[in-house]
Scaffold this active site. Structure first.
Site, PDB file in Angstrom:
ATOM      1  N   HIS A 101       0.125   6.372  -7.874  1.00 33.49           N
ATOM      2  CA  HIS A 101      -0.117   5.182  -8.689  1.00 33.49           C
ATOM      3  C   HIS A 101      -1.526   4.625  -8.472  1.00 33.49           C
ATOM      4  CE1 HIS A 101       0.054   2.549  -5.158  1.00 33.49           C
ATOM      5  NE2 HIS A 101       1.036   3.332  -4.733  1.00 33.49           N
ATOM      6  N   GLY A 114       5.020  -0.162   1.459  1.00 33.53           N
ATOM      7  CA  GLY A 114       6.321   0.495   1.533  1.00 33.53           C
ATOM      8  C   GLY A 114       7.109   0.330   0.247  1.00 33.53           C
ATOM      9  N   ARG A 150       4.641  -0.371  -9.622  1.00 26.47           N
ATOM     10  CA  ARG A 150       3.272   0.142  -9.623  1.00 26.47           C
ATOM     11  C   ARG A 150       3.206   1.576 -10.129  1.00 26.47           C
ATOM     12  NH1 ARG A 150       5.034  -0.693  -4.357  1.00 26.47           N
ATOM     13  NH2 ARG A 150       4.781   0.970  -2.800  1.00 26.47           N
ATOM     14  N   GLU A 205       8.040   5.000  -2.274  1.00 26.11           N
ATOM     15  CA  GLU A 205       7.206   5.089  -1.083  1.00 26.11           C
ATOM     16  C   GLU A 205       8.073   5.077   0.177  1.00 26.11           C
ATOM     17  OE1 GLU A 205       5.014   6.127   0.746  1.00 26.11           O
ATOM     18  OE2 GLU A 205       3.224   5.020   0.103  1.00 26.11           O
TER      19      GLU A 205
END
Length: 349
Positions: A101, A114, A150, A205
């Site tokens: 991203h 995270g 994101r 993530e």
């Protein structure tokens, strides 16, 4: 295809090719001197996944190569208006694009993000748009992204630049029956002009546990640089109440094998938009990196990475250069023909 038509296609393509050497580019004049009977034209990347013990993952330079195969007829490419890349190409190749991203608001603040759901900065928006330009002429059939905003913002912004002008549609097949019913598309024509986007938490993530929200520099000063480095980069070590890279790899690679690899095997072309650690995990699998090698793997925000899936193998091609560099689309012969079709009929997609 007649010899005259094949020659015209080849000459049209060759006149646009560019070779990269270091940071300089020049017209590939020698292409035009080659016989139509001899070459398969393309670019390839150095397949070394890393350099040295502490060096970052290095994106490949592009190199000119020729082989002794004829061009395939254009009929190997779908003739539909959307110009979908044929799943029955002579070489049975599939495109896989991996993309981290764009810069998020917590990237900008140097915070551990995270699984906290943070949007892009204005720079991240620009990175996503630029990434879209880099991949604008690559075929895409389906997109996988994480469940975090994101990654989804990056996906949607990148697709605004794609040549096919298809609309990315987030699918809700794994949610409630009502969600599936209410988001149903009934027009077959509209479906053909859409690209399905599949959200998957498995591509999220790495969960940084109790580090999430803390400044990375301040955390290093508090716990020591070596300890924070181990939390961030080691393969087995978990941050407090968080995931290790090994744990992140377990979910991300399992999802890739179960859902994404079968799409590539069918000849479909896939883009995955996710995060530094979920993508590091997938690249570790694709490039067969060891747990020691993956520690030094660095992925920049908003930079697409291209792989070709062929005969059960993943071939890394590095990162496509800017959209003005026509030669980037000639990684393989089939992709070169696909791109030529787009150039010839730019307004029909």
């Amino acid at each position: 295809m007649t010899a005259v038509a094949a020659s015209a296609l080849y000459q049209s393509f060759c006149s646009k090719c560019i070779v990269r050497e270091g940071c300089h580019s020049h017209s590939c004049k020698r292409f035009q001197e080659l016989s139509i009977r001899s070459p398969q034209v393309g670019f390839w990347g150095d397949n070394k996944g890393y350099v040295g013990k502490r060096n970052s993952y290095r994106l490949s330079r592009l190199h000119f190569f020729c082989s002794s195969k004829r061009l395939h007829p254009v009929s190997s490419v779908s003739s539909t208006k959307s110009h979908s890349y044929s799943s029955q190409t002579a070489e049975n190749e599939s495109v896989l694009i991996l993309m981290r991203h764009g810069e998020s608001m917590w990237n900008e603040k140097n915070l551990f993000t995270g699984c906290v759901d943070v949007p892009l900065t204005s720079r991240g928006v620009e990175e996503a748009i630029e990434a879209g330009k880099r991949i604008s002429n690559f075929p895409l059939d389906i997109i996988y992204t994480s469940a975090l905003i994101r990654a989804q913002m990056t996906t949607m912004l990148a697709l605004t630049q794609h040549h096919c002008m298809k609309v990315p549609i987030i699918m809700h097949h794994d949610e409630t029956e009502q969600a599936r019913t209410w988001t149903q598309i009934y027009s077959e024509d509209t479906k053909k002009q859409s690209i399905p986007v599949i959200k998957a938490w498995q591509l999220n993530e790495r969960m940084y546990g109790e580090l999430q929200g803390f400044n990375k520099q301040e955390t290093a000063e508090l716990y020591g640089k070596e300890q924070v480095y181990n939390w961030r980069r080691s393969y087995h070590v978990q941050p407090p109440n968080g995931e290790s890279l090994e744990m992140c790899l377990g979910r991300a690679v399992a999802f890739f094998k179960e859902h994404i690899e079968p799409q590539l095997l069918r000849g479909r072309h896939v883009m995955v938009v996710a995060h530094a650690n979920s993508l590091r995990s997938i690249i570790m699998y694709l490039d067969k990196l060891t747990s020691e090698e993956v520690i030094n793997l660095e992925l920049s925000t908003g930079v697409p990475m291209l792989y070709i899936y062929k005969e059960g193998h993943f071939i890394r091609r590095g990162s496509p250069h800017g959209s003005s560099e026509a030669g980037v689309y000639a990684y393989t012969e089939s992709l070169a023909v696909y791109r030529q079709k787009l150039v010839e009929t730019p307004n029909e997609s």
